[in-house]
Design a protein around this motif. Structure first.
Motif, PDB file in Angstrom:
ATOM      1  N   LYS A  28      -5.926  -8.995   8.009  1.00 30.26           N
ATOM      2  CA  LYS A  28      -4.610  -8.834   7.366  1.00 30.26           C
ATOM      3  C   LYS A  28      -4.720  -7.938   6.133  1.00 30.26           C
ATOM      4  CE  LYS A  28      -2.775 -13.335   8.797  1.00 30.26           C
ATOM      5  NZ  LYS A  28      -2.308 -14.657   8.326  1.00 30.26           N
ATOM      6  N   ALA A  29      -5.785  -8.118   5.369  1.00 31.67           N
ATOM      7  CA  ALA A  29      -5.950  -7.323   4.149  1.00 31.67           C
ATOM      8  C   ALA A  29      -6.165  -5.857   4.489  1.00 31.67           C
ATOM      9  CB  ALA A  29      -7.123  -7.860   3.334  1.00 31.67           C
ATOM     10  N   PHE A  30      -7.007  -5.577   5.505  1.00 33.80           N
ATOM     11  CA  PHE A  30      -7.252  -4.179   5.881  1.00 33.80           C
ATOM     12  C   PHE A  30      -5.965  -3.517   6.393  1.00 33.80           C
ATOM     13  CE2 PHE A  30     -11.842  -5.566   6.716  1.00 33.80           C
ATOM     14  CZ  PHE A  30     -12.264  -5.147   5.451  1.00 33.80           C
ATOM     15  N   LYS A  31      -5.207  -4.275   7.197  1.00 38.93           N
ATOM     16  CA  LYS A  31      -3.952  -3.737   7.728  1.00 38.93           C
ATOM     17  C   LYS A  31      -2.973  -3.432   6.598  1.00 38.93           C
ATOM     18  CE  LYS A  31      -4.017  -5.840  12.359  1.00 38.93           C
ATOM     19  NZ  LYS A  31      -3.359  -6.820  13.260  1.00 38.93           N
ATOM     20  N   LYS A  32      -2.956  -4.308   5.580  1.00 38.57           N
ATOM     21  CA  LYS A  32      -2.062  -4.079   4.445  1.00 38.57           C
ATOM     22  C   LYS A  32      -2.457  -2.811   3.693  1.00 38.57           C
ATOM     23  CE  LYS A  32       1.325  -5.228   1.692  1.00 38.57           C
ATOM     24  NZ  LYS A  32       2.725  -5.198   2.147  1.00 38.57           N
TER      25      LYS A  32
END
Length: 595
Positions: free
Chosen positions: A562-566
């Protein structure tokens, strides 16, 4: 100095003359000659003509040792022992195998001399009082009087010369010496008496004596006013005191906090920080001063900060920049005065001076401000080895401060008041020192010891900046960067937490704190900081990428994804986040394929 040379020659000439010879220009009537064994009464003029003829005079037979008075016998025995021991010690120094041993022997002889010479002087004065005119005693005391005067041992010079005159030594130059020595120690009554005897009755011409007699009505009241202030200070008995231990002995300084609270606070704070420990006396000039307080030992350096001069009357640490016509702060400069020296015409720094003579102290007041006085141990200060930093002797062992100890202070803090300019200066000097952690000015790598000393120097500047302004964010951030480079993660964390307490939105500080937490293996705190950064700056793709990497390390793949996608949502071209996301998915697929 010309006076001293002339005085020495005249005294030696006097010691070689028959004691019945007249002083030039002195009264010569028989009625003015004192009885042979009579001692001069205090206040009376010593008359020309010796009290007793010297042993080598044609009209005086040599007196056997056994027939001398007990006081003379005791002195002659002590003098003989001293001469023999001095010869032995001098030979040992000449035959020393190396400079280190020779320096050690010199120090031992200095300590021995400091102990034995006062005993010799006391015994000599007793012997001369018992037998005025005894030639050996007379020669020794006259030479010691001149030696003490030349070397700024004014108390001894005054005691010897006055004692000889009162015991019947009737030569004009000794009266001049006695008068000038008494003036130096503030004994104006005796000083004026001896100078008037020399000037009016013995017709001795001396510029300093004539100047004092001419300006007496102006000089004495100023000194009496200073003594009145000191009397009030003694009654209150609460001024700060600092003991300074040197390679020659210890002296104690009493500080004038009533007039100069901020300058005193600067000096006390430097002493408490051990700034002066192991610092050299970089300039010692006979008859004038001893200077110290410069790290470099050249007179061109200082602690790196200063305080603005205060102005009398002063009721606290507040200060103002002076107008052009403002008066300088002032306490009467005298023998033993303790001065903080100017950094600029408006500011005082870490360097200080101890004044040797009252007659020259007034000429030094443009160098700084008298903020105290030596109340004990001045004899050790005046025995410091002469030194001029511009005329250095290679390999010479110079005197130094061993340590300073604050003996007492009033019941309040002693943090000097500075301006923002001082904080910025300290910050900049810390940066300059930190830039030299890897190599010196010539590009040569530092040894581990040199590296540690340079690191400590940078931190000293920054620590003091933070004492002045505890929340100075530039200093806290700079300290944290250096600590991280040194892998001192705990210290870096402490700096950054202080910074963020002062300035919570400091994003660079939070990013550094994440790095520090990782170095200290405090992963959950690092994650929390990354989240704080994303809250403060929701468009910070780097923060989301770092957060994703932390989740990977803590084996939390779904949160990492989720963090990388954000991060990629904020910046689709962010290459690091893209590579990290691919690596995470490949790793997840590999784990899923593993039975």
């Amino acid at each position: 100095m010309r006076f001293v040379c002339c005085l020495t020659g005249l005294l030696l000439l006097a010691l070689c003359r028959p004691s019945g010879a007249q002083d030039a220009g002195a009264p010569s009537t028989a009625a003015e000659q004192p009885p042979a064994a009579a001692a001069a009464e205090p206040g009376d003029a010593p008359q020309p003509g010796g009290a007793v003829a010297p042993p080598d005079s044609p009209d005086a037979p040599v007196v056997p040792f056994e027939q001398e008075p007990p006081e003379v016998q005791e002195f002659l025995t002590l003098l003989k022992n001293w001469q023999e021991e001095r010869a032995v010690r001098s030979k040992a120094m000449q035959e020393a195998p190396n400079d280190v041993k020779r320096t050690e022997l010199v120090r031992e002889q200095q300590r021995w001399s400091d102990e034995i010479v006062p005993r010799l002087i006391d015994a000599g004065l007793k012997a001369y009082a018992a037998k005025p005119g005894q030639k050996t005693v007379e020669i020794f005391l006259a030479k010691m009087a001149v030696t003490c005067f030349e070397s700024d041992q004014m108390e001894d010079a005054a005691r010897i010369s006055s004692g000889m005159i009162l015991s019947g030594y009737n030569f004009g130059p000794m009266a001049v010496l006695a008068g000038r020595a008494c003036l130096e120690i503030g004994n104006f009554e005796d000083g004026e008496r001896w100078l008037r005897i020399a000037h009016d009755r013995l017709h001795m011409q001396d510029a300093v004596a004539a100047a004092f007699l001419r300006t007496r009505d102006e000089t004495v009241p100023r000194y009496e006013a200073e003594m009145a202030i000191r009397a009030r200070e003694a009654a209150a008995d609460d001024l700060p005191r600092v003991q300074v231990d040197t390679s020659r002995g210890s002296f104690v300084v009493e500080l004038f906090e009533n007039e100069f609270p901020n300058a005193v606070a600067l000096f006390v704070s430097l002493c408490e920080r051990k700034y002066y420990d192991e610092r050299p006396f970089y300039y010692v000039r006979r008859n004038y001063f001893a200077l110290a307080g410069d790290k470099t030992g050249t007179g061109k350096g200082d602690a790196g900060y200063s305080v603005v001069k205060e102005f009398v009357p002063c009721t606290g640490p507040d200060y103002v920049f002076p107008e052009a016509d403002s008066k300088e702060p002032w306490r009467l400069p005298t023998r033993g005065s303790f001065m903080l020296l100017n950094d600029t015409p408006l500011t005082l720094g870490s360097r200080f001076a101890v004044c040797y003579r009252s007659s020259t102290a007034l000429t030094l007041q443009q160098m700084g401000v008298v903020i105290g006085r030596v109340i004990s141990g001045l004899e050790y200060v005046t025995k410091l080895q002469e030194r001029n930093p511009q005329l250095e002797t290679r390999g010479a062992e110079f005197d130094r401060i061993l340590k300073t100890t604050v003996l007492r202070k009033r019941d309040h803090g002693y943090a000097p008041v500075f301006t923002k300019v001082h904080v910025q200066s300290l910050y900049n000097q810390g940066l300059a020192a930190a830039k030299k952690l890897k190599a010196d000015d010539n590009g040569q790598p530092l040894t581990p010891e040199q590296h540690e000393a340079q690191l400590q120097r940078a931190m000293e500047f920054w620590d003091f900046a933070l004492q002045i302004q505890p929340g100075h964010t530039l200093t806290l951030y700079a300290q944290s960067v250096v600590y991280l480079g040194e892998r001192r993660f705990t210290d870096a964390i402490a700096c950054l937490e202080r910074l963020l307490k002062r300035e919570p939105n400091h994003l660079l500080g939070r990013e550094q704190l994440v790095t520090a937490y990782l170095g200290a293996n405090e992963y959950e705190k690092a994650i929390a900081q990354c989240r704080e950064i994303t809250v403060l700056d929701p468009k910070n793709a780097k923060a989301y990428n770092n957060l994703g990497m932390l989740y990977v390390q803590r084996h939390r793949p779904s949160e990492a994804e989720k963090a990388f996608k954000k991060a990629l949502e904020i910046d689709p071209t962010y290459e690091k986040a893209l590579r990290n996301l691919r690596a995470l998915r490949q790793n997840s697929e590999a784990n899923a394929a593993t039975p």
